[in-house]
Design a protein around this motif. Structure first.
Motif, mmCIF file in Angstrom:
data_model
loop_
_atom_site.group_PDB
_atom_site.id
_atom_site.type_symbol
_atom_site.label_atom_id
_atom_site.label_comp_id
_atom_site.label_asym_id
_atom_site.label_seq_id
_atom_site.Cartn_x
_atom_site.Cartn_y
_atom_site.Cartn_z
ATOM 1 N N ALA A 1 0.831 -1.199 0.000
ATOM 2 C CA ALA A 1 0.000 0.000 0.000
ATOM 3 C C ALA A 1 0.869 1.253 0.000
ATOM 4 O O ALA A 1 1.973 1.265 0.549
ATOM 5 N N GLY A 2 0.361 2.298 -0.652
ATOM 6 C CA GLY A 2 1.085 3.560 -0.663
ATOM 7 C C GLY A 2 0.967 4.274 -1.994
ATOM 8 O O GLY A 2 0.155 3.898 -2.851
ATOM 9 N N ILE A 3 1.779 5.304 -2.181
ATOM 10 C CA ILE A 3 1.730 6.138 -3.377
ATOM 11 C C ILE A 3 2.536 5.480 -4.493
ATOM 12 O O ILE A 3 3.728 5.211 -4.346
ATOM 13 N N HIS A 4 1.874 5.222 -5.615
ATOM 14 C CA HIS A 4 2.518 4.681 -6.809
ATOM 15 C C HIS A 4 2.409 5.729 -7.920
ATOM 16 O O HIS A 4 1.340 6.304 -8.139
ATOM 17 N N THR A 5 3.498 5.962 -8.625
ATOM 18 C CA THR A 5 3.520 6.890 -9.746
ATOM 19 C C THR A 5 3.684 6.095 -11.036
ATOM 20 O O THR A 5 4.537 5.210 -11.111
ATOM 21 N N ILE A 6 2.847 6.396 -12.041
ATOM 22 C CA ILE A 6 2.802 5.604 -13.274
ATOM 23 C C ILE A 6 2.974 6.525 -14.475
ATOM 24 O O ILE A 6 2.362 7.603 -14.544
ATOM 25 N N SER A 7 3.793 6.101 -15.431
ATOM 26 C CA SER A 7 3.985 6.866 -16.663
ATOM 27 C C SER A 7 4.386 5.910 -17.783
ATOM 28 O O SER A 7 4.458 4.693 -17.588
ATOM 29 N N LEU A 8 4.642 6.480 -18.947
ATOM 30 C CA LEU A 8 5.029 5.720 -20.131
ATOM 31 C C LEU A 8 6.137 6.471 -20.846
ATOM 32 O O LEU A 8 6.098 7.704 -20.935
ATOM 33 N N ARG A 9 7.147 5.731 -21.334
ATOM 34 C CA ARG A 9 8.233 6.353 -22.081
ATOM 35 C C ARG A 9 8.202 5.859 -23.527
ATOM 36 O O ARG A 9 8.099 4.665 -23.784
ATOM 37 N N LEU A 10 8.279 6.797 -24.458
ATOM 38 C CA LEU A 10 8.336 6.510 -25.889
ATOM 39 C C LEU A 10 9.759 6.748 -26.366
ATOM 40 O O LEU A 10 10.332 7.817 -26.120
ATOM 41 N N GLU A 11 10.344 5.761 -27.056
ATOM 42 C CA GLU A 11 11.695 5.892 -27.590
ATOM 43 C C GLU A 11 11.689 5.509 -29.061
ATOM 44 O O GLU A 11 11.087 4.515 -29.456
ATOM 45 N N ARG A 12 12.388 6.340 -29.846
ATOM 46 C CA ARG A 12 12.517 6.046 -31.273
ATOM 47 C C ARG A 12 13.837 6.623 -31.764
ATOM 48 O O ARG A 12 14.088 7.815 -31.586
ATOM 49 N N PRO A 13 14.695 5.805 -32.386
ATOM 50 C CA PRO A 13 15.978 6.310 -32.877
ATOM 51 C C PRO A 13 15.791 7.173 -34.121
ATOM 52 O O PRO A 13 14.737 7.161 -34.765
ATOM 53 N N ALA A 14 16.835 7.923 -34.454
ATOM 54 C CA ALA A 14 16.789 8.796 -35.628
ATOM 55 C C ALA A 14 16.601 7.967 -36.898
ATOM 56 O O ALA A 14 17.080 6.842 -37.005
ATOM 57 N N GLY A 15 15.924 8.543 -37.862
ATOM 58 C CA GLY A 15 15.661 7.865 -39.133
ATOM 59 C C GLY A 15 14.686 8.685 -39.942
ATOM 60 O O GLY A 15 14.561 9.898 -39.750
ATOM 61 N N HIS A 16 13.985 8.029 -40.883
ATOM 62 C CA HIS A 16 12.990 8.776 -41.645
ATOM 63 C C HIS A 16 11.831 9.164 -40.731
ATOM 64 O O HIS A 16 11.602 8.553 -39.691
ATOM 65 N N ALA A 17 11.118 10.191 -41.143
ATOM 66 C CA ALA A 17 10.027 10.710 -40.317
ATOM 67 C C ALA A 17 8.960 9.653 -40.097
ATOM 68 O O ALA A 17 8.683 8.827 -40.970
ATOM 69 N N ALA A 18 8.361 9.679 -38.927
ATOM 70 C CA ALA A 18 7.274 8.754 -38.608
ATOM 71 C C ALA A 18 6.324 9.432 -37.633
ATOM 72 O O ALA A 18 6.712 10.334 -36.882
ATOM 73 N N ASN A 19 5.075 9.028 -37.686
ATOM 74 C CA ASN A 19 4.069 9.461 -36.724
ATOM 75 C C ASN A 19 3.817 8.309 -35.763
ATOM 76 O O ASN A 19 3.683 7.157 -36.191
ATOM 77 N N CYS A 20 3.744 8.611 -34.484
ATOM 78 C CA CYS A 20 3.553 7.562 -33.477
ATOM 79 C C CYS A 20 2.395 7.926 -32.559
ATOM 80 O O CYS A 20 2.238 9.089 -32.170
#
Length: 265
Positions: A159-178
């Motif tokens: 029990a207690g305070i939990h912090t939640i998030s998400l990390r997006l990673e993409r290496p350099a290259g041609h353009a892309a939409n994510c």
């Protein structure tokens, strides 16, 4: 609306004729006449019945409570299920580690509005705190653009305070939409579409803090990248959790993400 606002600001700064036409051009005058006529017909005219059609999906307002607050204040949430018993192998009875993943078609209109189709095309299971685009591409669902949706539970033991998030990673290259999104306990933490990613990207989205008690809490993420109307890689997302007593966000542990929960005998 953000894209439209950017265009209007650029025109305002660059073109004096545009600034003039905003106030005295035919479009504002026509708009005022049309608005006046509609107002008179619907309000001033007695006995007029007005029907209120449902707005299109992209115009529907988000109801209060559909989005978790990502401010510093923790939000108390009750578990969806109690923790299942632990078997002799140290794993939860009636559950498997990792995510149940479905792959759904994505539709992008001319205004770059993104819609994820609700009907899954295919599916698979995956372990670990997130997923790589290569694994999504290997599913070959038969649609030009698609996104993976991971479904599971986070098993909270302390029990207690939990912090939640998400990390997006993409290496350099041609353009892309994510597209990347995260949901927790029935509500969105956020949903984001990043356009024209070219250089190295390592983006951690604003975290949400929750005051949790031991139990199981439903968790969901969405991820996909495309370029020129075709799905593309590389890239990955990672679920990040900061547990009580920890100093920073860390990738979720393998044993705290489970799926395929079933009632124990």
């Amino acid at each position: 609306m953000g894209k439209l606002g950017f265009i209007l600001r650029e025109l305002w700064h660059r073109d004096w004729l545009f600034r003039t036409s905003v106030f005295v051009g035919p479009a504002p005058l026509t708009g005022l006449m049309v608005a006046g006529g509609v107002w008179w017909y619907t309000v001033a005219s007695p006995g007029t019945a007005v029907s209120h059609a449902a707005p299109p999906p992209w115009a529907a307002a988000v109801a209060h409570g559909d989005l978790w607050d990502t401010s510093a204040e923790p939000q108390a949430v009750k578990p969806a299920h109690s923790l299942p018993p632990v078997g002799a192998d140290g794993l939860f009875v009636g559950a498997k580690q990792g995510w149940q993943v479905v792959v759904n078609a994505v539709h992008v209109d001319v205004m770059l509005q993104v819609k994820v189709d609700p009907t899954p095309l295919t599916g698979f299971t995956a372990e670990g705190p997130g997923i790589e685009m290569d694994r999504v591409l290997a599913s070959q669902p038969g649609a030009p653009i698609y996104a993976a949706k991971g479904l599971g539970y986070i098993a909270v033991r302390t029990a207690g305070i939990h912090t939640i998030s998400l990390r997006l990673e993409r290496p350099a290259g041609h353009a892309a939409n994510c597209i990347a999104g995260l949901g927790f306990a029935g509500h969105k933490v956020y949903s984001n579409v990043a356009l024209n990613l070219v250089s190295d990207v390592s983006q951690t989205y604003p975290p949400a803090r929750f005051d949790l008690e031991p139990g199981l809490y439903p968790l969901e993420w969405v991820f996909g990248c495309w370029h020129d109307q075709a799905e593309t890689g590389p890239g990955k997302i990672t679920l990040l959790i900061q547990h009580p007593g920890e100093d920073s966000l860390q990738p979720a542990r393998d044993d705290e993400i489970i799926h395929s929960l079933r009632a124990s005998p």
